[in-house]
Scaffold this motif. Sequence first.
Motif, PDB file in Angstrom:
ATOM      1  N   ASP A 179       0.955  -1.030   0.019  1.00 38.20           N
ATOM      2  CA  ASP A 179      -0.168  -0.022  -0.047  1.00 38.20           C
ATOM      3  C   ASP A 179       0.825   1.231  -0.050  1.00 38.20           C
ATOM      4  O   ASP A 179       0.414   2.360   0.594  1.00 38.20           O
ATOM      5  N   GLU A 180       2.181   1.268  -0.863  1.00 36.28           N
ATOM      6  CA  GLU A 180       2.872   2.386  -0.787  1.00 36.28           C
ATOM      7  C   GLU A 180       2.995   2.559  -2.513  1.00 36.28           C
ATOM      8  O   GLU A 180       2.524   1.829  -3.130  1.00 36.28           O
ATOM      9  N   THR A 181       3.175   3.919  -2.659  1.00 31.08           N
ATOM     10  CA  THR A 181       3.661   4.172  -4.207  1.00 31.08           C
ATOM     11  C   THR A 181       4.953   4.225  -4.409  1.00 31.08           C
ATOM     12  O   THR A 181       5.656   5.371  -4.188  1.00 31.08           O
ATOM     13  N   PRO A 182       5.549   3.516  -5.518  1.00 30.94           N
ATOM     14  CA  PRO A 182       7.022   3.384  -5.679  1.00 30.94           C
ATOM     15  C   PRO A 182       6.915   4.853  -6.825  1.00 30.94           C
ATOM     16  O   PRO A 182       5.973   4.818  -7.959  1.00 30.94           O
ATOM     17  N   VAL A 183       8.003   5.636  -6.962  1.00 28.01           N
ATOM     18  CA  VAL A 183       8.138   6.399  -7.931  1.00 28.01           C
ATOM     19  C   VAL A 183       9.588   6.076  -8.747  1.00 28.01           C
ATOM     20  O   VAL A 183      10.285   5.950  -7.963  1.00 28.01           O
ATOM     21  N   THR A 184       9.338   5.483  -9.904  1.00 22.82           N
ATOM     22  CA  THR A 184      10.630   4.847 -10.603  1.00 22.82           C
ATOM     23  C   THR A 184      10.896   5.539 -12.166  1.00 22.82           C
ATOM     24  O   THR A 184      10.148   6.309 -12.499  1.00 22.82           O
ATOM     25  N   HIS A 185      12.170   5.203 -12.491  1.00 22.65           N
ATOM     26  CA  HIS A 185      12.291   5.242 -13.801  1.00 22.65           C
ATOM     27  C   HIS A 185      13.357   4.261 -14.332  1.00 22.65           C
ATOM     28  O   HIS A 185      14.038   3.495 -13.405  1.00 22.65           O
ATOM     29  N   THR A 186      13.311   4.049 -15.694  1.00 22.88           N
ATOM     30  CA  THR A 186      14.381   3.087 -16.091  1.00 22.88           C
ATOM     31  C   THR A 186      15.640   3.727 -16.692  1.00 22.88           C
ATOM     32  O   THR A 186      15.430   4.843 -17.119  1.00 22.88           O
ATOM     33  N   VAL A 187      16.634   3.197 -16.947  1.00 17.34           N
ATOM     34  CA  VAL A 187      17.909   3.420 -17.512  1.00 17.34           C
ATOM     35  C   VAL A 187      18.315   2.458 -18.621  1.00 17.34           C
ATOM     36  O   VAL A 187      18.015   0.987 -18.372  1.00 17.34           O
ATOM     37  N   ALA A 188      19.015   2.574 -19.385  1.00 19.59           N
ATOM     38  CA  ALA A 188      19.565   1.922 -20.289  1.00 19.59           C
ATOM     39  C   ALA A 188      20.994   2.320 -20.665  1.00 19.59           C
ATOM     40  O   ALA A 188      21.428   3.388 -20.189  1.00 19.59           O
ATOM     41  N   GLY A 189      21.705   1.489 -21.500  1.00 24.26           N
ATOM     42  CA  GLY A 189      22.980   1.720 -22.012  1.00 24.26           C
ATOM     43  C   GLY A 189      23.921   1.818 -20.985  1.00 24.26           C
ATOM     44  O   GLY A 189      23.806   1.162 -20.077  1.00 24.26           O
ATOM     45  N   GLU A 190      24.752   2.863 -21.033  1.00 22.50           N
ATOM     46  CA  GLU A 190      25.799   3.232 -20.003  1.00 22.50           C
ATOM     47  C   GLU A 190      25.188   3.553 -18.962  1.00 22.50           C
ATOM     48  O   GLU A 190      25.853   3.000 -17.634  1.00 22.50           O
ATOM     49  N   ALA A 191      24.327   4.315 -18.524  1.00 20.84           N
ATOM     50  CA  ALA A 191      23.636   4.359 -17.408  1.00 20.84           C
ATOM     51  C   ALA A 191      23.361   3.181 -16.661  1.00 20.84           C
ATOM     52  O   ALA A 191      23.417   2.988 -15.696  1.00 20.84           O
ATOM     53  N   TYR A 192      22.580   2.503 -17.458  1.00 22.21           N
ATOM     54  CA  TYR A 192      22.313   1.154 -16.744  1.00 22.21           C
ATOM     55  C   TYR A 192      23.733   0.358 -16.290  1.00 22.21           C
ATOM     56  O   TYR A 192      23.759  -0.276 -15.302  1.00 22.21           O
ATOM     57  N   ARG A 193      24.614   0.332 -17.073  1.00 20.42           N
ATOM     58  CA  ARG A 193      25.874  -0.333 -16.788  1.00 20.42           C
ATOM     59  C   ARG A 193      26.327   0.302 -15.460  1.00 20.42           C
ATOM     60  O   ARG A 193      27.062  -0.362 -14.716  1.00 20.42           O
ATOM     61  N   GLU A 194      26.694   1.663 -15.394  1.00 20.04           N
ATOM     62  CA  GLU A 194      26.793   2.267 -14.537  1.00 20.04           C
ATOM     63  C   GLU A 194      26.401   1.933 -13.248  1.00 20.04           C
ATOM     64  O   GLU A 194      26.940   1.567 -11.963  1.00 20.04           O
ATOM     65  N   ARG A 195      24.803   1.636 -13.171  1.00 11.99           N
ATOM     66  CA  ARG A 195      23.996   1.505 -11.850  1.00 11.99           C
ATOM     67  C   ARG A 195      24.479   0.030 -11.642  1.00 11.99           C
ATOM     68  O   ARG A 195      24.261  -0.123 -10.408  1.00 11.99           O
ATOM     69  N   LEU A 196      24.667  -0.888 -12.331  1.00 14.02           N
ATOM     70  CA  LEU A 196      24.816  -2.164 -12.138  1.00 14.02           C
ATOM     71  C   LEU A 196      26.260  -2.322 -11.438  1.00 14.02           C
ATOM     72  O   LEU A 196      26.454  -3.094 -10.371  1.00 14.02           O
ATOM     73  N   ARG A 197      27.298  -1.587 -11.825  1.00 16.26           N
ATOM     74  CA  ARG A 197      28.520  -1.282 -11.008  1.00 16.26           C
ATOM     75  C   ARG A 197      28.389  -0.860  -9.536  1.00 16.26           C
ATOM     76  O   ARG A 197      28.652  -1.243  -8.947  1.00 16.26           O
ATOM     77  N   GLU A 198      27.604   0.156  -9.269  1.00 10.37           N
ATOM     78  CA  GLU A 198      27.181   0.788  -8.150  1.00 10.37           C
ATOM     79  C   GLU A 198      26.596  -0.285  -7.345  1.00 10.37           C
ATOM     80  O   GLU A 198      26.804  -0.591  -6.104  1.00 10.37           O
ATOM     81  N   LYS A 199      25.655  -0.959  -7.907  1.00  5.89           N
ATOM     82  CA  LYS A 199      24.822  -1.976  -7.275  1.00  5.89           C
ATOM     83  C   LYS A 199      25.854  -3.454  -6.898  1.00  5.89           C
ATOM     84  O   LYS A 199      25.609  -3.860  -5.927  1.00  5.89           O
ATOM     85  N   LEU A 200      26.982  -3.593  -7.737  1.00  7.90           N
ATOM     86  CA  LEU A 200      27.811  -4.606  -7.253  1.00  7.90           C
ATOM     87  C   LEU A 200      28.517  -4.145  -5.830  1.00  7.90           C
ATOM     88  O   LEU A 200      28.657  -5.055  -5.011  1.00  7.90           O
ATOM     89  N   VAL A 201      29.006  -2.858  -5.803  1.00 11.36           N
ATOM     90  CA  VAL A 201      29.569  -2.409  -4.638  1.00 11.36           C
ATOM     91  C   VAL A 201      28.619  -2.522  -3.685  1.00 11.36           C
ATOM     92  O   VAL A 201      28.948  -3.032  -2.244  1.00 11.36           O
ATOM     93  N   GLU A 202      27.358  -2.183  -3.664  1.00 16.49           N
ATOM     94  CA  GLU A 202      26.418  -2.152  -2.649  1.00 16.49           C
ATOM     95  C   GLU A 202      26.137  -3.737  -1.947  1.00 16.49           C
ATOM     96  O   GLU A 202      26.186  -3.846  -0.807  1.00 16.49           O
ATOM     97  N   GLU A 203      26.053  -4.679  -3.280  1.00 15.19           N
ATOM     98  CA  GLU A 203      25.542  -6.063  -2.630  1.00 15.19           C
ATOM     99  C   GLU A 203      26.918  -6.562  -1.973  1.00 15.19           C
ATOM    100  O   GLU A 203      26.985  -7.400  -1.005  1.00 15.19           O
ATOM    101  N   ALA A 204      27.948  -6.138  -2.381  1.00 13.58           N
ATOM    102  CA  ALA A 204      29.268  -6.688  -1.635  1.00 13.58           C
ATOM    103  C   ALA A 204      29.298  -6.366  -0.493  1.00 13.58           C
ATOM    104  O   ALA A 204      30.066  -7.028   0.240  1.00 13.58           O
TER     105      ALA A 204
END
Length: 103
Positions: free
Chosen positions: A20-45
């Motif tokens: 019962d909450e409202t997410p506010v999102t957007h999508t990324v692609a290309g280099e922005a997506y790859r950069e977000r994945l690299r950030e996520k790797l550090v977060e998960e590690a």
Amino acid sequence: MREYDKLVRDRIPEVIRENDETPVTHTVAGEAYRERLREKLVEEATEFRDDPSVAELGDVLDVVAAIREAEDIDREDLQRKRRAKRAARGGFEDGVVLDRVEE
């Protein structure tokens, strides 16, 4: 309101709506997506470092798999490179810690 600005798993917005909450999102692609994945790797590690559980290690592996796909890295090529580096420099089984190199 909580601010995040981070890549999340695809079903997270659905889970938020189920709570019962409202997410506010957007999508990324290309280099922005790859950069977000690299950030996520550090977060998960970091999360695995703090909680060395099977679940947290699974999260790390999921991000690594997504990076491999996003970077169009062939699974077998990756394995060959891992084996070559291991043959040349070894693995991490012995627990060797380098303190310093003296000249």
